[in-house]
Design a protein around this motif. Sequence first.
Motif, short mmCIF file in Angstrom:
data_model
loop_
_atom_site.label_atom_id
_atom_site.label_comp_id
_atom_site.label_asym_id
_atom_site.label_seq_id
_atom_site.Cartn_x
_atom_site.Cartn_y
_atom_site.Cartn_z
N VAL A 119 34.88 25.06 16.04
CA VAL A 119 34.75 24.15 17.17
C VAL A 119 33.97 24.83 18.28
CG1 VAL A 119 36.01 22.93 18.99
CG2 VAL A 119 36.91 22.95 16.66
N SER A 120 33.07 24.08 18.91
CA SER A 120 32.37 24.57 20.09
C SER A 120 32.21 23.43 21.08
CB SER A 120 30.99 25.14 19.72
OG SER A 120 30.28 25.52 20.87
N THR A 121 32.75 23.61 22.29
CA THR A 121 32.53 22.62 23.35
C THR A 121 32.06 23.36 24.59
OG1 THR A 121 34.82 22.68 24.17
CG2 THR A 121 34.33 21.11 22.41
N LEU A 122 30.89 22.99 25.08
CA LEU A 122 30.29 23.59 26.28
C LEU A 122 30.22 25.11 26.16
CD1 LEU A 122 31.90 21.50 29.17
CD2 LEU A 122 29.89 20.98 27.77
N THR A 123 29.84 25.58 24.98
CA THR A 123 29.78 27.03 24.74
C THR A 123 28.41 27.49 24.28
OG1 THR A 123 32.14 27.16 24.20
CG2 THR A 123 30.74 28.91 23.36
N LEU A 124 27.74 26.72 23.43
CA LEU A 124 26.46 27.16 22.89
C LEU A 124 25.40 27.29 23.97
CD1 LEU A 124 26.33 25.18 19.52
CD2 LEU A 124 27.00 27.56 19.91
N CYS A 125 25.61 26.68 25.12
CA CYS A 125 24.69 26.84 26.23
C CYS A 125 24.69 28.26 26.78
CB CYS A 125 25.04 25.87 27.35
SG CYS A 125 26.72 26.12 28.02
N SER A 126 25.74 29.02 26.49
CA SER A 126 25.88 30.33 27.12
C SER A 126 25.96 31.49 26.14
CB SER A 126 27.13 30.35 28.01
OG SER A 126 28.29 30.07 27.27
N VAL A 127 25.84 31.25 24.84
CA VAL A 127 25.82 32.37 23.91
C VAL A 127 24.53 33.17 24.12
CG1 VAL A 127 27.27 31.22 22.21
CG2 VAL A 127 24.77 30.99 22.04
N ASP A 128 24.59 34.46 23.79
CA ASP A 128 23.43 35.31 24.02
C ASP A 128 22.27 34.97 23.08
OD1 ASP A 128 24.76 36.71 26.01
OD2 ASP A 128 25.60 38.17 24.60
N ASP A 129 22.58 34.63 21.84
CA ASP A 129 21.56 34.36 20.84
C ASP A 129 21.99 33.12 20.05
OD1 ASP A 129 19.99 34.32 18.45
OD2 ASP A 129 19.59 36.46 18.64
N PHE A 149 31.12 19.96 17.36
CA PHE A 149 30.52 20.41 18.62
C PHE A 149 30.43 19.27 19.63
CE2 PHE A 149 27.27 19.28 15.53
CZ PHE A 149 26.48 18.37 16.21
N LEU A 150 30.54 19.66 20.89
CA LEU A 150 30.33 18.78 22.04
C LEU A 150 29.69 19.66 23.11
CD1 LEU A 150 32.91 16.25 23.50
CD2 LEU A 150 31.24 17.43 24.91
N GLU A 151 28.40 19.45 23.37
CA GLU A 151 27.63 20.36 24.21
C GLU A 151 26.71 19.59 25.15
OE1 GLU A 151 27.84 23.68 24.09
OE2 GLU A 151 29.04 23.95 22.27
N HIS A 152 26.38 20.21 26.27
CA HIS A 152 25.29 19.66 27.08
C HIS A 152 23.99 20.35 26.66
CE1 HIS A 152 24.58 23.03 29.95
NE2 HIS A 152 25.88 23.26 29.81
N VAL A 153 22.89 19.62 26.73
CA VAL A 153 21.62 20.10 26.20
C VAL A 153 20.50 19.79 27.21
CG1 VAL A 153 22.34 19.81 23.81
CG2 VAL A 153 21.16 17.93 24.97
N PRO A 211 21.69 15.66 29.48
CA PRO A 211 22.52 14.89 28.55
C PRO A 211 23.46 15.75 27.71
CG PRO A 211 20.29 15.13 27.70
CD PRO A 211 20.28 15.70 29.08
N HIS A 212 24.30 15.07 26.93
CA HIS A 212 25.26 15.70 26.04
C HIS A 212 24.96 15.33 24.59
CE1 HIS A 212 27.75 17.15 29.24
NE2 HIS A 212 28.82 17.33 28.50
N ILE A 213 25.47 16.16 23.69
CA ILE A 213 25.51 15.80 22.27
C ILE A 213 26.94 16.00 21.77
CG2 ILE A 213 23.10 16.33 21.76
CD1 ILE A 213 24.10 19.03 20.58
N ALA A 214 27.31 15.22 20.77
CA ALA A 214 28.60 15.39 20.11
C ALA A 214 28.39 15.10 18.63
CB ALA A 214 29.66 14.43 20.68
N GLY A 215 29.05 15.87 17.77
CA GLY A 215 28.85 15.60 16.36
C GLY A 215 29.52 16.60 15.45
#
Length: 221
Positions: A119-129, A149-153, A211-215
């Motif tokens: 699960v990842s929510t609002l996290t992939l925006c801040s990973v180093d790589d 996942f549920l992220e802003h992009v 915007p956001h994505i969810a999926g």
Amino acid sequence: MTDREAPSAAGRPPGRTGLRRRIFAWVHARGVPEYDRLVAARKRELFRTLAGDVLEIGAGSGANLPYLPDGVNLIALEPNLHMHPYLEQAARQSGRPVDIRVGTIETLDLPPESLDGVVSTLTLCSVDDLEQALAVVLRVLKPGGRFVFLEHVAAPPHTWQRRFQDWLQPAWSFVADGCHPNRETDQAIQRAGFAWVELERFHLPLGLASPHIAGVAVKGP
């Protein structure tokens, strides 16, 4: 106090600490109820098919715990040490066992094909790589395992919002614990090597963080 890597113990990955991260954790924990008001229905729908051994990347203050189905065995990965008191409190309130760990997805030490879900929510925006993070997700998922996942992009190219995201990104990343408002996470997930990706794009009234994505993305056999 400057941001730094806290010393590790017993060979564990170091945690991240410092004044900026302490302030971010405090703000994050208090902003969760308002954000969840906007996305609660999507979280319930996304998480309802999770089962078995599940990893949450960047578990933060534990906002997702109430949405996880009974029977999920959760590993909660969070590098910001100042998030951990909030996360531990949320775990106690949830009444479920939670394996809380310090570290990042890029340095995760779990066996290949050992997890039923990530699960990842609002996290992939801040990973180093981002690419490496998604490669690790694929590595630790079992065949047929689900990445939810549920992220802003990033906003679409050449729009005023995208130009603003690009312009503000360095300062935003500094104060928001590494968050990149202009990261094209949707495209990265689609090219990461999953067998199947179902992705919804939608907008929330959150300024830069929209915007956001969810999926859901599923690992192949």
